[in-house]
Design a protein around this motif. Structure first.
Motif, mmCIF file in Angstrom:
data_model
loop_
_atom_site.group_PDB
_atom_site.id
_atom_site.type_symbol
_atom_site.label_atom_id
_atom_site.label_comp_id
_atom_site.label_asym_id
_atom_site.label_seq_id
_atom_site.Cartn_x
_atom_site.Cartn_y
_atom_site.Cartn_z
ATOM 1 N N PHE A 124 57.206 8.735 58.294
ATOM 2 C CA PHE A 124 58.411 9.492 58.613
ATOM 3 C C PHE A 124 58.066 10.921 59.010
ATOM 4 N N SER A 125 58.832 11.440 59.946
ATOM 5 C CA SER A 125 58.750 12.855 60.297
ATOM 6 C C SER A 125 60.147 13.446 60.213
ATOM 7 N N HIS A 126 60.245 14.623 59.576
ATOM 8 C CA HIS A 126 61.514 15.351 59.505
ATOM 9 C C HIS A 126 62.648 14.447 59.039
ATOM 10 N N SER A 127 62.473 13.810 57.912
ATOM 11 C CA SER A 127 63.482 12.879 57.427
ATOM 12 C C SER A 127 63.970 13.284 56.037
ATOM 13 N N GLN A 128 64.970 12.565 55.547
ATOM 14 C CA GLN A 128 65.654 12.948 54.310
ATOM 15 C C GLN A 128 64.907 12.428 53.084
ATOM 16 N N THR A 129 63.616 12.668 53.048
ATOM 17 C CA THR A 129 62.794 12.099 51.973
ATOM 18 C C THR A 129 63.038 12.777 50.630
ATOM 19 N N HIS A 130 63.733 13.907 50.614
ATOM 20 C CA HIS A 130 64.050 14.578 49.346
ATOM 21 C C HIS A 130 65.195 13.881 48.615
ATOM 22 N N SER A 131 65.940 13.029 49.323
ATOM 23 C CA SER A 131 67.096 12.359 48.741
ATOM 24 C C SER A 131 66.667 11.251 47.792
ATOM 25 N N ASP A 132 67.354 11.143 46.659
ATOM 26 C CA ASP A 132 67.054 10.081 45.684
ATOM 27 C C ASP A 132 67.288 8.705 46.292
ATOM 28 N N SER A 133 68.335 8.591 47.118
ATOM 29 C CA SER A 133 68.612 7.300 47.776
ATOM 30 C C SER A 133 67.463 6.925 48.700
#
Length: 474
Positions: A124-133
């Motif tokens: 992944f690049s620039h993705s919402q990886t900080h989200s718990d979901s």
């Protein structure tokens, strides 16, 4: 005795040299390169040999992924990651495409597992990886892949390459800027802070080395980057330019001055609105104050001030990459180009449209208002506060003020705007007699209810919030 002292001094000096030398080595950074290989295999081989001569410690391989090129990478023993090309993923998008991504991971792993230099997948690049979901979906994908510890997944976010499985930083990026003295200086400054790995775009590296050949010699003569050996070109003297947002702000103040000049009573009326509000309202309702020119000025000034607030908030919370992510989901917003200026124009248009609705809402149900400019005058004069408030916002923004301060002031702009409708409805209802309560219900009560319903709707259908969260956090 002197001999012992001499050897003791030499030994102490050696220890100090080892200490400082090791500190210098730890301050150096190794070179990594994001590489989009050319279709010509001979040219690709030449570029790889060049990267090898720079002691490149990592290549992030983008498409096309020719097996010949991967074989060459492995033969030259240059560690590499495969970029899967998944950019700007929210948790919802990841969930929808989880199966396709799993197939993609399986294919990449199967094709490259035999190469000893293959380190893993930049999934992944620039993705919402900080989200718990997002993390939950990723864990289920990793388990479904059945690779165990034999495959590492990486992400690129906030100019850092990280190991997604272990959530640790691997290296820093210095990405796509045109070659020039300024970018060379920035590259030099990052070397000391980059940790183990400083990763650049190959296109930037190639163009920069073409313009500054001394840097190429420094790379070839050092197994790792050292800021001390990078020769820095002289920075050109730049004349500071007046930013367009400051020009807009100046034009708004000029429009205020023009309004004062062409309306002899305007300046006195401003003070009367804030210090003798009841008499101002009586003049408007009695139609003794008939001019609508000042109100029209304020009508448009408030809209442009809203655009400036939108711009400042966008610049405060959205990086260039965040802006790119926002436009990737909502391309229609970029009708003036995918830039911050489009958000300024959009903010101005939205404020203007809501103002039109507000004035009509105040005027139409009120039989005591015989002329539209009465509603317009009552509604807009609160917006004189914009001149002080938004000027403060813009000045503090360019002074580097805290996002919290800017956010509080921007919320205050919205509160003034929201309260202007209710204040106007209350003022304009004073001559309605028995119908006053009904009018206040049609205006203040329904206005508050409509605002609450819009907020509830946005919270219930929260797909836009996910996109906004992604744009703000990358």
């Amino acid at each position: 005795m002197k001999s012992k002292s001499k050897y003791l001094c030499l030994f102490s000096g050696l220890l100090l040299w080892i200490f400082f030398a090791s500190d210098l080595v730890s301050a150096q950074a190794s070179l990594g390169v994001v590489w989009n290989p050319p279709p010509n295999e001979l040219q690709a081989s030449d570029e790889l040999r060049t990267l090898k001569s720079y002691s490149t410690k990592l290549v992030i391989l983008k498409k096309p992924r020719n097996p010949y090129i991967i074989t060459e990478l492995d033969r030259l023993q240059i560690p590499f990651l495969i970029d899967a090309g998944n950019e700007f993923y929210t948790a919802s998008k990841f969930s929808d495409q989880k199966d396709a991504i799993l197939r993609q991971v399986n294919e990449i792993y199967s094709a490259n597992r035999k190469y000893s230099s293959f380190l893993g997948i930049l999934i992944f690049s620039h993705s919402q990886t900080h989200s718990d979901s997002f993390k939950f979906i990723f864990r289920s994908l990793a388990q479904a892949s059945n690779f165990g510890d034999s495959l590492s997944f990486y992400e690129f976010k906030n100019n850092q390459l990280g190991n997604l499985s272990e959530s640790k930083k691997t290296g820093s990026f210095f990405l796509t800027q045109k070659p020039g003295a300024g970018t060379v200086h920035k590259f030099h400054d990052l070397i000391g802070d980059a940790g183990d790995l400083l990763i650049v775009e190959y296109s930037w590296l190639k163009n920069t080395l073409g313009d500054f050949p001394d840097i190429e010699l420094a790379l070839q003569n050092s197994a790792s980057l050292n800021e001390a050996v990078i020769p820095l070109p002289k920075l050109p003297e730049e004349t500071p330019l007046l930013h367009w947002s400051v020009i807009v702000l100046l034009l708004l103040w000029i429009s205020l001055a023009v309004n004062i000049v062409i309306s002899p009573t305007y300046k006195e009326t401003i003070f009367r609105y804030f210090t003798s509000h009841r008499f101002f309202v009586d003049d408007i309702l009695s139609y003794r104050e008939r001019s609508s020119l000042s109100a029209i000025f304020l009508f448009f000034q408030h809209a442009f001030f809203g655009g400036l607030v939108t711009y400042v908030m966008a610049r405060t919370f959205l990086t260039e990459t965040g802006l790119e992510a926002l436009y990737s989901y909502l391309p229609a917003l970029g009708f003036m180009g995918q830039n911050y200026f489009s958000l300024f124009v959009l903010g101005s248009i939205i404020v203007l449209l809501i103002e039109v609705i507000a004035v009509a809402w105040i005027y139409i149900p009120n039989p005591s208002l015989s002329h539209l400019n009465q509603a317009l005058n009552l509604f807009t004069w609160t917006f004189h506060l914009d001149f002080l408030l938004v000027t403060l916002i813009v000045v503090l923004f360019f002074a580097g003020s805290s996002p919290i301060v800017l956010s509080v002031l921007s919320v205050l702009y919205v509160i003034i705007w929201f309260s202007s409708f209710n204040t106007t409805a209350l003022d304009s209802s004073k001559r309605l007699g028995m119908n006053r309560t009904r009018y206040l219900f049609k205006t203040i009560a329904l206005h508050t209810l409509a605002f609450a319903l819009v907020v509830a709707f946005l919270l219930i259908f929260d797909g836009w919030l996910e996109v906004l969260d992604l744009a703000v956090h990358i």
